[in-house]
Structure formats: structure tokens, C-alpha cells
Design an enzyme around this catalytic site. Structure first.
Site, PDB file in Angstrom:
ATOM      1  N   SER A 246       1.118  -1.174  -0.331  1.00 32.32           N
ATOM      2  CA  SER A 246       0.003   0.052   0.239  1.00 32.32           C
ATOM      3  C   SER A 246       0.646   1.448   0.114  1.00 32.32           C
ATOM      4  O   SER A 246       2.820   0.952  -0.004  1.00 32.32           O
ATOM      5  CB  SER A 246      -0.755   0.099   1.126  1.00 32.32           C
ATOM      6  OG  SER A 246       0.050   0.626   2.542  1.00 32.32           O
ATOM      7  N   LYS A 247       0.340   2.588  -0.682  1.00 31.43           N
ATOM      8  CA  LYS A 247       0.980   3.452  -0.636  1.00 31.43           C
ATOM      9  C   LYS A 247       1.867   3.964   0.406  1.00 31.43           C
ATOM     10  O   LYS A 247       2.189   4.375   1.127  1.00 31.43           O
ATOM     11  CB  LYS A 247       0.082   4.386  -1.591  1.00 31.43           C
ATOM     12  CG  LYS A 247       1.531   6.079  -1.059  1.00 31.43           C
ATOM     13  CD  LYS A 247       0.294   6.952  -2.147  1.00 31.43           C
ATOM     14  CE  LYS A 247       0.825   8.015  -2.405  1.00 31.43           C
ATOM     15  NZ  LYS A 247       0.122   9.276  -3.482  1.00 31.43           N
ATOM     16  N   ARG A 248       0.638   3.483   2.106  1.00 31.71           N
ATOM     17  CA  ARG A 248       0.764   4.202   3.010  1.00 31.71           C
ATOM     18  C   ARG A 248       2.636   3.647   4.410  1.00 31.71           C
ATOM     19  O   ARG A 248       3.158   4.566   4.363  1.00 31.71           O
ATOM     20  CB  ARG A 248       0.205   3.862   4.460  1.00 31.71           C
ATOM     21  CG  ARG A 248       0.178   5.015   5.555  1.00 31.71           C
ATOM     22  CD  ARG A 248      -1.457   4.789   6.376  1.00 31.71           C
ATOM     23  NE  ARG A 248      -2.717   4.633   5.696  1.00 31.71           N
ATOM     24  CZ  ARG A 248      -3.299   3.198   5.881  1.00 31.71           C
ATOM     25  NH1 ARG A 248      -2.833   2.748   6.667  1.00 31.71           N
ATOM     26  NH2 ARG A 248      -4.349   2.985   5.316  1.00 31.71           N
ATOM     27  N   GLY A 251       4.796   3.455   0.060  1.00 33.71           N
ATOM     28  CA  GLY A 251       5.427   4.581  -0.246  1.00 33.71           C
ATOM     29  C   GLY A 251       4.393   4.785  -2.494  1.00 33.71           C
ATOM     30  O   GLY A 251       4.508   3.971  -2.711  1.00 33.71           O
TER      31      GLY A 251
END
Ligand code: GLU
Length: 494
Positions: A246-248, A251
Site C-alpha cells: 500500500s502507499k501508506r 510509498g
């Protein structure tokens, strides 16, 4: 045979990430293989989390990958009236019912069931309310949700998943689920089915994270009297620690646009995504578009999770090394004219493009790309590592500068001497430039490598690269002479 109809229905609550792009690609491959249609549907019913920016980002990402659609984009919010009508139809035919239980009541029942170790599902209190009872509660202004009435059957409900095989669940485990909230908004679960029925979707290829919905959705198809599509649930894409990407947590690196901006070639990236969870059963690593469309099969999608092996701590090979490896392959072997068009965009955005590269310097331009591409990893390298071929203001890598130049003070005389000889050469050719460089080294009683390595650093800024004399001819006499003469500047002299 009926036409296959597939869809990619992203929820626009973020960028297009690797997992989503892979789902889109697999749907596209299957649609193209079967001569069917692919539909883009933006599932924007979660208005609080959906954004225009995300819709644009998703469309841009798909365009970059070259995943084209035959219909759409459709927007789920445009079909709200249809979703409500479907819920009403289910209500009218007795396949759904209004439930007036309050949140507090439901919470209390849940706790009691938990304490008694009983099933936690809805206890169906409102399932058998009479029409009069419903009317009475409504007259009293009590809010209600609409629940689907799971048929009273024994045994199991199931389907044949094209990837996972037979999936069965006991009817007793399926709850009377909510299809419309008390504010009148239909739930995503229902909208998704209504849209798939309207769009006549024949195959649903999606992530395993949607499997919790599938059995409920099968019941909705049945109640809405629509033919069931084929389901194929793809394993998720995880990182090396088996955590969901995930982006969280990871990144930008999981966003498709990141790869575009890093200079990846779109087809190379598709090739990488295709192999992230699918293989033809051999070790073939590179597929042309036509080959992949021909070879792809749902049955050969791996049953276990795909691992995105990204290298967080490696600034150069920040991503999955396989993505880089595949990209390098295409960069180094693709048609040079095609590469020329792609590098043109890079040069343009770096302010280094000259129109002559498309006309009288075209041959020079393409042969230069061909010369330098062998050590490059992405399109960005042409304007960074390869800047010296297109501009005079290139950076010099500090490592070779120290090792090959600054270590020998005398280079401040030697390289200008070489420049003088190059200037006077009758023929500025491969053989002649090499002969003169070796001759000078001999006269100076130094190894030719000292001159050649220093020259490479001074004229290209790099430690390594193509053969030095190929470079000299490519960059051209005038620039080479100037750069060799200017070596003093690197020693801090003007
Ligand atoms: N909108 C869903 C998502 O973005 C897709 C649902 C589906 O494929 O059925 O995850």
C-alpha cells in the site's frame, strides 16, 4: 458463442497501484484473447473518498500502460436510480425486507451472542414482519435499512472459480445482508452487481479481497434473475514480508505513475506485471504483446500470492529487480526508431531536444542512442548518465573524477596536448584517434589506460560506457577538443 465482456471497475480513492494495474492487465489480456470487450467503470459511489484527481490518475496510468477500453468510462454514480430500482424490485418480490433494528439493538444482540458463543449474524428479527407492522413502523417515522432475504435452504452455495476451483459455503453462514442504508443509499455490493448485469459482464477477474462479497452477489444475481458470470479471484500482491502493498506502508513505489516518471517502458512494465502472478509454465521471461495475448490463461494464474520484491534500501534498484531487468532488456533490444521517439520526449522535457535530430542529424541521433543504451536501465538515463552526448553542461561522477583525473596533476598538460593533436588530425576516425592517444602515452611513458580513463571521465562524466573511441567519434571533434582542453577547470583552475 456469446461475446466475452470484461470490466475493470476501480474505486477512485487513490492512484492506480501495481495490484490494480495487474488486475486491469489480466482483464485486458483475456478480453483481447477472446475477441471480447473491456469496459472501464469508475466505481465512485463512495463520494467521500472518491476524487477527480484519482480518476484522472487512474485513466492516465492505464493510458500509459496501453490498456485500452472498448466502452466507458462509465460512472457508477450515474446509475443510482437503477440501483435503487433493483433494491425496490427485490423488496417487491419478497427477496428483501425492511429492517428497523437500531444500531444499539444490533450491538446489544451481538454482544449477547458473543457471550453465549452463538453465531454473530443478524437474528432476522424483521424478516417476517407483516405488511401492517412495516406500515406502522414507517408511519411512526422509524428509519430502516433494506436487507436481502437469504433463501431458506440447507446445504451449500458455491461456484467454480476459474483460478481457485470450487468454492462452497453453507447457507447457514450467510447473513441477511444490508443492500440499502437507512439514508436510502444502496450498498456497493448491490451497485456492483446491478452494473455488471447491465453491462452484460461475462467474466469477473478481480482480487481475492472481493471474495467475501461473491457468495452474496451470487444470491443477488439469482434474485435479479440474471445469468451468473464466471468468477476468477486473483491472489493479492504482497511484499517480501507477506504484507499487503500500500502507499501508506511502501510509498510512491507502488503507484504505476511512479514507474512512468522513472522512465520505464510501458510494455516492459506490462511484461513485468503479467509475470507477477502468472506464468505459462516455463521460464520464458519476455513476451511481445501478441505472444502474451495468445499465451495468457486464467487457469495458469498462480493460486498463491504474488510477491513484489522491492528493494527499499537500494537507491538505484529501488524497485523489484525483475522490473528493472525486464526494462533493460527492452531498452537494449527494442527497435531503435521506436526508442528514438521515446527518448525524444525525455530530451524535450530536459530542454535538450534539437529538431535536427528528426532531420539531418537523425542518423547521428539514432546511432548515438544505439551506442549508449547498452548500459542504461531506464529512459531517464539518456538525459542523466547520457547527458554529455546532448549537452555540454553535464555532471562529472565524483568517483572516476578522483580516481582517473585528480590523481594525476600532469593530466592538465597531457589532455590539452592530446587535444592539439586531435585538432590537427587529417582524418578524425576511430583508428586515428586511438593511434594518436596511444602514441602520446608512449611518448610520455605512461600506460594508455591513464589517458583513456581520464578522457572518458572528462568527455562523458562517467566511469564506464561504450568503447572510448566510439564515444569520441560520436561526440565529435570540436566538443572533444574543447572538453580535453578544459581539464584544468576540474582541478579548480579557470
Ligand atoms: N471497485 C472495486 C475495487 O476497486 C472493484 C470491485 C470488483 O472488481 O468487483 O476494488
Amino acid at each position: 458463442m456469446t461475446e466475452t465482456r470484461l470490466r475493470f471497475p476501480p474505486s477512485p480513492t487513490g492512484y492506480l497501484h501495481i495490484g490494480g494495474a495487474r488486475t486491469a492487465l489480466y482483464n485486458w489480456l483475456y478480453a483481447r484473447q477472446t475477441g471480447g470487450k473491456l469496459i472501464l467503470r469508475i466505481e465512485d459511489t463512495d463520494t467521500g473518498r472518491s476524487s477527480l484527481e484519482s480518476i484522472q490518475g487512474i485513466i492516465e496510468g492505464l493510458e500509459w500502460l496501453g490498456i485500452d477500453f472498448d466502452e466507458g468510462p462509465y460512472f457508477q454514480t450515474d446509475f443510482e436510480a437503477e440501483h435503487i430500482a433493483a433494491a425496490q424490485k427485490l423488496l417487491n418480490q419478497g427477496a428483501a425486507y425492511k429492517c428497523f433494528c437500531t444500531k444499539e439493538e444490533l450491538d446489544a444482540k451481538r454482544e449477547a451472542a458473543l457471550a453465549a458463543k452463538k453465531p454473530l449474524g443478524y437474528d432476522r428479527t424483521c424478516r417476517n414482519l407483516s405488511a401492517d407492522e412495516v406500515a406502522e413502523k414507517e408511519a411512526a417515522g422509524l428509519p430502516s435499512v433494506i436487507r436481502f432475504k437469504v433463501p431458506e435452504r440447507t446445504g451449500t452455495l458455491g461456484y467454480d472459480d476459474r483460478i481457485l476451483g470450487r468454492i462452497d459455503t453453507n447457507y447457514s453462514e450467510i447473513d441477511d445482508f444490508v443492500i440499502v442504508r437507512s439514508n436510502g443509499k444502496p450498498l456497493y455490493l448491490l451497485c456492483n452487481v446491478v452494473d455488471d448485469i447491465r453491462d452484460r459482464i461475462t467474466h469477473i477477474i478481480r482480487g481475492q479481497d472481493h471474495m467475501t462479497n461473491t457468495l452474496k452477489q451470487i444470491l443477488l444475481y439469482e434474485a435479479l434473475r440474471a445469468p451468473l458470470p464466471v468468477f476468477a479471484h486473483m491472489p493479492l500482491t504482497l511484499d517480501t514480508k507477506k504484507a499487503k502493498i500500500s502507499k501508506r506502508s511502501h510509498g510512491e513505489i507502488v503507484a504505476v505513475q511512479f514507474y512512468r516518471d522513472c522512465g520505464f517502458l510501458p510494455w516492459a512494465f506490462n511484461n513485468f506485471l503479467a509475470l507477477l502472478g502468472w506464468s505459462a509454465g516455463n521460464d520464458q521471461e519476455f513476451y511481445s504483446k501478441e505472444e502474451l495475448i495468445r499465451e495468457f490463461s486464467l487457469e495458469r494464474i498462480n493460486k498463491s500470492s504474488a510477491i513484489f520484491n522491492f528493494q527499499k534500501n537500494d537507491p538505484k534498484f529501488f524497485t523489484d529487480p525483475k522490473a528493472i531487468f525486464i526494462n533493460e532488456h527492452y531498452l537494449r533490444t527494442m527497435d531503435i526508431g521506436e526508442l528514438g521517439k521515446m527518448v525524444k520526449k525525455e530530451l524535450e522535457s530536459a530542454g535538450l531536444w534539437k529538431d535536427a535530430y528528426d532531420t539531418d542529424q537523425k542518423e547521428w541521433y539514432l546511432s548515438t542512442l544505439d551506442l549508449i543504451r547498452d548500459r542504461f536501465h531506464t529512459l531517464k538515463d539518456f538525459t542523466s548518465l547520457g547527458r554529455a552526448y546532448f549537452a555540454d553542461d553535464f555532471e562529472i561522477d565524483p568517483k572516476p573524477l578522483a580516481k582517473n583525473v585528480l590523481k594525476y596533476e600532469e593530466l592538465q598538460q597531457w589532455l590539452p596536448q592530446l587535444a592539439d593533436r586531435y585538432e590537427k588530425l587529417a582524418e578524425f576516425s576511430l583508428e586515428e584517434t586511438e593511434r594518436v592517444a596511444r602514441e602520446l602515452a608512449e611518448e610520455l611513458a605512461i600506460k594508455p589506460g591513464v589517458i583513456i580513463n581520464a578522457m572518458r571521465t572528462v568527455v562523458t562524466g562517467q566511469l564506464a560506457g561504450p568503447s572510448m573511441f566510439d564515444i569520441i567519434i560520436t561526440i565529435g571533434r570540436e566538443k572533444i577538443v574543447r572538453r580535453l582542453r578544459d581539464v584544468g577547470k576540474l582541478f579548480g583552475q579557470e
